[in-house]
Design a protein around this motif. Structure first.
Motif, PDB file in Angstrom:
ATOM      1  N   SER A   1       0.498  -0.646   0.043  1.00  0.00           N
ATOM      2  CA  SER A   1      -0.328   0.248  -0.494  1.00  0.00           C
ATOM      3  C   SER A   1       0.833   1.135  -0.055  1.00  0.00           C
ATOM      4  CB  SER A   1      -0.900   0.130   1.513  1.00  0.00           C
ATOM      5  OG  SER A   1      -1.583   0.932   1.102  1.00  0.00           O
ATOM      6  N   ALA A   2       2.302   1.363   0.641  1.00  0.00           N
ATOM      7  CA  ALA A   2       3.028   2.278   0.439  1.00  0.00           C
ATOM      8  C   ALA A   2       3.844   2.862  -0.907  1.00  0.00           C
ATOM      9  CB  ALA A   2       4.217   2.503   1.683  1.00  0.00           C
ATOM     10  N   ARG A   3       4.169   1.747  -1.337  1.00  0.00           N
ATOM     11  CA  ARG A   3       4.366   1.778  -2.568  1.00  0.00           C
ATOM     12  C   ARG A   3       3.666   2.169  -3.845  1.00  0.00           C
ATOM     13  NH1 ARG A   3       6.641  -4.250  -3.064  1.00  0.00           N
ATOM     14  NH2 ARG A   3       5.917  -3.551  -5.283  1.00  0.00           N
ATOM     15  N   ALA A   4       2.329   2.182  -3.500  1.00  0.00           N
ATOM     16  CA  ALA A   4       1.526   2.108  -3.996  1.00  0.00           C
ATOM     17  C   ALA A   4       0.583   3.815  -4.091  1.00  0.00           C
ATOM     18  CB  ALA A   4      -0.132   1.116  -4.036  1.00  0.00           C
ATOM     19  N   GLU A   5       1.445   4.321  -2.755  1.00  0.00           N
ATOM     20  CA  GLU A   5       0.749   5.633  -2.716  1.00  0.00           C
ATOM     21  C   GLU A   5       2.081   6.352  -2.716  1.00  0.00           C
ATOM     22  OE1 GLU A   5      -0.020   6.049   1.606  1.00  0.00           O
ATOM     23  OE2 GLU A   5      -1.351   5.081   1.676  1.00  0.00           O
TER      24      GLU A   5
ATOM     25  N   ALA B   1       3.570   5.703  -5.696  1.00  0.00           N
ATOM     26  CA  ALA B   1       3.574   5.525  -7.172  1.00  0.00           C
ATOM     27  C   ALA B   1       2.112   6.744  -7.916  1.00  0.00           C
ATOM     28  CB  ALA B   1       3.358   3.973  -7.754  1.00  0.00           C
ATOM     29  N   ALA B   2       1.413   6.186  -7.298  1.00  0.00           N
ATOM     30  CA  ALA B   2       0.035   7.609  -7.404  1.00  0.00           C
ATOM     31  C   ALA B   2       0.531   8.951  -6.992  1.00  0.00           C
ATOM     32  CB  ALA B   2      -0.318   6.929  -6.221  1.00  0.00           C
ATOM     33  N   ARG B   3       1.611   9.360  -6.372  1.00  0.00           N
ATOM     34  CA  ARG B   3       2.116  10.446  -6.138  1.00  0.00           C
ATOM     35  C   ARG B   3       3.265  10.816  -7.770  1.00  0.00           C
ATOM     36  NH1 ARG B   3       4.152   9.558  -1.186  1.00  0.00           N
ATOM     37  NH2 ARG B   3       2.736   8.135  -0.103  1.00  0.00           N
ATOM     38  N   GLN B   4       3.295  10.367  -7.733  1.00  0.00           N
ATOM     39  CA  GLN B   4       4.696  10.089  -8.579  1.00  0.00           C
ATOM     40  C   GLN B   4       4.090  10.156 -10.007  1.00  0.00           C
ATOM     41  OE1 GLN B   4       7.369   6.948  -8.676  1.00  0.00           O
ATOM     42  NE2 GLN B   4       8.493   7.620  -7.612  1.00  0.00           N
TER      43      GLN B   4
END
Length: 118
Positions: free
Chosen positions: A73-77, A79-82
């Motif tokens: 979940s932290a990695r997905a967030e 990536a979403a910010r990027q």
């Protein structure tokens, strides 16, 4: 009269003794570890131990899953910010003129290509 009272007293004592004997046998069978309630309690105790071990294993697995999901979940967030930054930066680019679409978008082999291959 005393003789009859003594006979009744002896008969009562023998009856009470037989009753106690039968009751003792029933209680012994009742608390037997293989057949009676004692066996059922021992079996249920073993099942409770197995169940508690299974629950502990499930809790450990769930904790591992929670840790993995938190990481993902932290990695997905991140990536979403990027991606949001990339999309925002695309709005700043000047619009390029697109090339004109070809009249015939399908590929057609010309006759001379077929003749040269032979």
């Amino acid at each position: 009269m005393n003789f009859i009272a003594d006979i009744l007293l002896v008969a009562g004592a023998v009856g009470a003794g037989l009753y106690c004997h039968v009751l003792s046998r029933r209680l012994r069978n009742f608390t037997d570890l293989e057949k009676g309630v004692g066996g059922a309690v021992a079996m249920l105790s073993a099942q409770v131990d197995d169940l508690s071990k299974s629950v502990q294993g499930a809790q450990a697995t769930a904790q591992g899953s929670v840790a993995t999901l938190t990481d993902v979940s932290a990695r997905a967030e991140k990536a979403a910010r990027q991606l949001e930054l990339l999309v925002a930066s695309l709005h700043d680019l000047p619009k390029e003129q697109t090339a004109a679409a070809p009249a015939n978008p399908f590929f057609v082999r010309q006759k001379r290509d077929a003749e040269t291959r032979q």
